[in-house]
Enzyme design. Structure first.
Site, PDB file in Angstrom:
ATOM      1  N   ASN A   1     -10.254   0.034   0.182  1.00 14.29           N
ATOM      2  CA  ASN A   1      -8.835   0.298   0.125  1.00 14.29           C
ATOM      3  C   ASN A   1      -8.080  -0.267  -1.278  1.00 14.29           C
ATOM      4  O   ASN A   1      -8.387  -1.439  -1.466  1.00 14.29           O
ATOM      5  CB  ASN A   1      -8.118  -0.508   1.195  1.00 14.29           C
ATOM      6  CG  ASN A   1      -6.736  -0.711   1.549  1.00 14.29           C
ATOM      7  OD1 ASN A   1      -6.026  -0.295   0.582  1.00 14.29           O
ATOM      8  ND2 ASN A   1      -6.225  -1.024   2.617  1.00 14.29           N
TER       9      ASN A   1
ATOM     10  N   CYS B   1       0.821  -1.266  -0.117  1.00  6.81           N
ATOM     11  CA  CYS B   1      -0.057  -0.046  -0.173  1.00  6.81           C
ATOM     12  C   CYS B   1       0.916   1.208   0.042  1.00  6.81           C
ATOM     13  O   CYS B   1       0.215   2.404  -0.309  1.00  6.81           O
ATOM     14  CB  CYS B   1      -0.967  -0.084   1.091  1.00  6.81           C
ATOM     15  SG  CYS B   1      -2.219  -1.180   1.198  1.00  6.81           S
TER      16      CYS B   1
ATOM     17  N   HIS C   1      -3.012   7.284   2.886  1.00  7.65           N
ATOM     18  CA  HIS C   1      -3.244   5.998   2.114  1.00  7.65           C
ATOM     19  C   HIS C   1      -4.793   5.747   2.767  1.00  7.65           C
ATOM     20  O   HIS C   1      -5.013   5.780   4.054  1.00  7.65           O
ATOM     21  CB  HIS C   1      -2.128   5.103   2.392  1.00  7.65           C
ATOM     22  CG  HIS C   1      -3.011   3.633   2.308  1.00  7.65           C
ATOM     23  ND1 HIS C   1      -3.665   3.453   0.821  1.00  7.65           N
ATOM     24  CD2 HIS C   1      -3.020   2.599   2.974  1.00  7.65           C
ATOM     25  CE1 HIS C   1      -4.101   2.024   0.830  1.00  7.65           C
ATOM     26  NE2 HIS C   1      -3.811   1.412   2.110  1.00  7.65           N
TER      27      HIS C   1
HETATM   28  O1  UT7 Z   1      -3.767  -1.045   3.623  1.00  2.50           O
HETATM   29  C1  UT7 Z   1      -2.898  -1.451   4.533  1.00  2.50           C
HETATM   30  C2  UT7 Z   1      -3.124  -1.134   5.842  1.00  2.50           C
HETATM   31  N1  UT7 Z   1      -4.158  -1.818   6.334  1.00  2.50           N
HETATM   32  C3  UT7 Z   1      -5.024  -1.353   7.424  1.00  2.50           C
HETATM   33  O2  UT7 Z   1      -4.408  -0.404   8.004  1.00  2.50           O
HETATM   34  C4  UT7 Z   1      -6.216  -2.163   7.869  1.00  2.50           C
HETATM   35  C5  UT7 Z   1      -6.157  -1.934   9.416  1.00  2.50           C
HETATM   36  N2  UT7 Z   1      -7.350  -2.657  10.122  1.00  2.50           N
HETATM   37  C6  UT7 Z   1      -8.542  -2.284   9.919  1.00  2.50           C
HETATM   38  O3  UT7 Z   1      -8.904  -1.571   9.208  1.00  2.50           O
HETATM   39  C7  UT7 Z   1      -9.408  -3.031  10.829  1.00  2.50           C
HETATM   40  O4  UT7 Z   1      -8.723  -3.631  12.093  1.00  2.50           O
HETATM   41  C8  UT7 Z   1     -10.515  -4.097  10.387  1.00  2.50           C
HETATM   42  C9  UT7 Z   1     -11.502  -3.034   9.552  1.00  2.50           C
HETATM   43  C10 UT7 Z   1      -9.898  -4.797   9.606  1.00  2.50           C
HETATM   44  C11 UT7 Z   1     -11.225  -4.807  11.582  1.00  2.50           C
HETATM   45  O5  UT7 Z   1     -11.759  -3.778  12.503  1.00  2.50           O
HETATM   46  P1  UT7 Z   1     -11.603  -3.834  13.947  1.00  2.50           P
HETATM   47  O6  UT7 Z   1     -12.625  -2.694  14.694  1.00  2.50           O
HETATM   48  O7  UT7 Z   1     -10.269  -3.879  14.406  1.00  2.50           O
HETATM   49  O8  UT7 Z   1     -12.361  -5.116  14.115  1.00  2.50           O
HETATM   50  P2  UT7 Z   1     -11.657  -6.579  14.925  1.00  2.50           P
HETATM   51  O9  UT7 Z   1     -10.679  -7.124  13.861  1.00  2.50           O
HETATM   52  O10 UT7 Z   1     -11.093  -6.164  16.281  1.00  2.50           O
HETATM   53  O11 UT7 Z   1     -12.992  -7.530  15.161  1.00  2.50           O
HETATM   54  C12 UT7 Z   1     -14.258  -7.235  15.824  1.00  2.50           C
HETATM   55  C13 UT7 Z   1     -15.223  -8.047  15.585  1.00  2.50           C
HETATM   56  C14 UT7 Z   1     -14.664  -9.627  15.954  1.00  2.50           C
HETATM   57  O12 UT7 Z   1     -15.474 -10.576  16.344  1.00  2.50           O
HETATM   58  P3  UT7 Z   1     -15.277 -11.006  17.915  1.00  2.50           P
HETATM   59  O13 UT7 Z   1     -14.035 -11.911  17.828  1.00  2.50           O
HETATM   60  O14 UT7 Z   1     -14.896  -9.666  18.857  1.00  2.50           O
HETATM   61  O15 UT7 Z   1     -16.536 -11.658  18.147  1.00  2.50           O
HETATM   62  C15 UT7 Z   1     -14.710 -10.089  14.114  1.00  2.50           C
HETATM   63  O16 UT7 Z   1     -14.726 -11.426  14.176  1.00  2.50           O
HETATM   64  O17 UT7 Z   1     -15.788  -8.023  14.346  1.00  2.50           O
HETATM   65  C16 UT7 Z   1     -15.863  -9.204  13.592  1.00  2.50           C
HETATM   66  N3  UT7 Z   1     -16.018  -8.978  12.287  1.00  2.50           N
HETATM   67  C17 UT7 Z   1     -16.978  -8.725  11.576  1.00  2.50           C
HETATM   68  N4  UT7 Z   1     -18.054  -8.790  11.859  1.00  2.50           N
HETATM   69  C18 UT7 Z   1     -19.130  -8.326  10.781  1.00  2.50           C
HETATM   70  C19 UT7 Z   1     -14.606  -8.860  11.568  1.00  2.50           C
HETATM   71  N5  UT7 Z   1     -14.942  -8.599  10.238  1.00  2.50           N
HETATM   72  C20 UT7 Z   1     -16.478  -8.731  10.227  1.00  2.50           C
HETATM   73  C21 UT7 Z   1     -17.285  -8.169   9.236  1.00  2.50           C
HETATM   74  N6  UT7 Z   1     -18.628  -8.231   9.680  1.00  2.50           N
HETATM   75  N7  UT7 Z   1     -16.899  -8.201   8.117  1.00  2.50           N
END
Ligand code: UT7
Length: 327
Positions: free
Chosen positions: A284, A113, A254
């Site tokens: 993204n 990225c 980004h």
């Molecule tokens: O381009 C290079 C750089 N990229 C980045 O910097 C991306 C960085 N990361 C992110 O953008 C975020 O971490 C994500 C969008 C990927 C995830 O968001 P988050 O707020 O960090 O969520 P999380 O991974 O902590 O997940 C929270 C919960 C989990 O459930 P439990 O384990 O708490 O029950 C996930 O399983 O949300 C769940 N979850 C979803 N639920 C509904 C993860 N993806 C989804 C989804 N729909 N699509």
């Protein structure tokens, strides 16, 4: 001494739109979750027959028109991508041929990225050293071809597209004022596509059986490092050029996640309305996100001559960097 200035921009994105509602039919997710956690409402997805080098060329043509340069004026083509048409040849020589830029040396650059930002650093260095005068720098990505549409953690994030910039040598006081790039390979597992290279070649059945040629991401960890790294390197390029965040007209991070954009702007004390943001419509797009946003803001008139732009990126590698540009 010469340095680079951004003389023209262009973009090309696939026609097909994949909405959050479409994704709810593919994985267990909701429009509310995706919108509130990422700011993404829809993304563009390359269709059967779409080719990355074609989109790169389609982005390059308006950028060259805006810069007033023809194909034979280009001495270098840098294509930032981690999803080239094929491993050999690179996509940049394909673009060179399609444009008829017969005098240009052309190569791909993979910094995930951060690719376009890395490309700007390299291009500015080539121009400063006198080795180049007119460079086409493209960021293009078809990451959805490598997205696992059974993995809700990643499949909601990525979109496809291409953004192009033409860099010209100048001695004027506009253009690239400072760049800084960094890497930390220890963080490689945070964002990875392990299969398809020489460790797990695509021609081995176990590569596919283990779903290795798909994007994997540890979202939470990446999220925190991304904000910290972009803030730190942004402060460095500002200090190096003798500016503060109060001088910045536009922050262009980004487009990884709207919460990352907002947190980066807040920590730099830049109002969010001065932060370029089109993630809702494109998701993204990796190396393409910065040049696509630059082109949108330049063409719709929000970006004005003389504006000071603080550009910052973070991605797989890990890689990150920042640039300060006077428009
Ligand atoms: O381009 C290079 C750089 N990229 C980045 O910097 C991306 C960085 N990361 C992110 O953008 C975020 O971490 C994500 C969008 C990927 C995830 O968001 P988050 O707020 O960090 O969520 P999380 O991974 O902590 O997940 C929270 C919960 C989990 O459930 P439990 O384990 O708490 O029950 C996930 O399983 O949300 C769940 N979850 C979803 N639920 C509904 C993860 N993806 C989804 C989804 N729909 N699509």
């Amino acid at each position: 001494m010469f340095h680079a200035t951004i003389a023209g921009t262009g973009r090309a994105v696939p026609e097909r739109v994949l909405t959050n509602a479409d994704l709810t039919k593919m994985v267990e997710t909701s429009d509310e979750w995706i919108t509130s956690r990422t700011g993404i409402r829809e993304r563009r997805v390359a269709q059967e027959g779409d080719i990355l080098s074609d989109f790169s060329m389609r982005a390059a043509i308006p950028a060259m028109e805006a810069a007033g340069v023809g194909p034979m004026d280009l001495d270098t083509i840098i294509l930032a991508t981690c999803t080239p048409d094929h491993p050999i040849p690179g996509a940049a020589p394909v673009v060179q041929h399609k444009l008829g830029a017969k005098k240009a040396a052309a190569f791909d650059l993979n910094a995930a990225c951060s690719g376009w930002l890395y490309g700007l650093h390299v291009a500015d260095g080539l121009i400063q050293s006198g080795k180049a005068k007119t460079i086409l720098l493209v960021g293009a990505e078809f990451l959805t071809r490598f997205v696992d549409y059974t993995d809700r953690n990643t499949c909601i994030l990525f979109g496809d597209g291409a953004g192009a910039t033409v860099l010209k040598a100048t001695k004027a006081d506009h253009g690239v004022l400072s760049t800084s790039i960094h890497s930390d390979g220890e963080g490689a597992p945070f964002i990875a596509m392990p299969g398809g290279g020489s460790t797990y070649p695509p021609n081995r059945p176990e590569t596919l059986e283990n779903r290795l040629p798909f994007i994997q991401m540890k979202g939470g960890e990446t999220f925190k490092i991304a904000i910290r790294s972009m803030v730190e390197v942004s402060k460095f390029v500002l200090a190096e050029s003798g500016f503060t965040t109060a001088d910045v007209n536009w922050l262009l991070p980004h487009q990884a996640n709207e919460r990352i954009l907002t947190a980066t702007a807040e920590r730099l004390q830049i109002p969010t309305e001065r932060c370029m943001n089109n993630i809702g419509r494109y998701g993204n797009t990796s190396a393409a996100s910065i040049p696509i946003a630059l082109d949108e803001y330049a063409r719709d008139g929000r970006l004005k001559r003389g504006d000071l732009i603080l550009i910052t990126a973070f991605g797989g590698g890990l890689t990150w960097g920042a640039a300060l540009v006077r428009w």
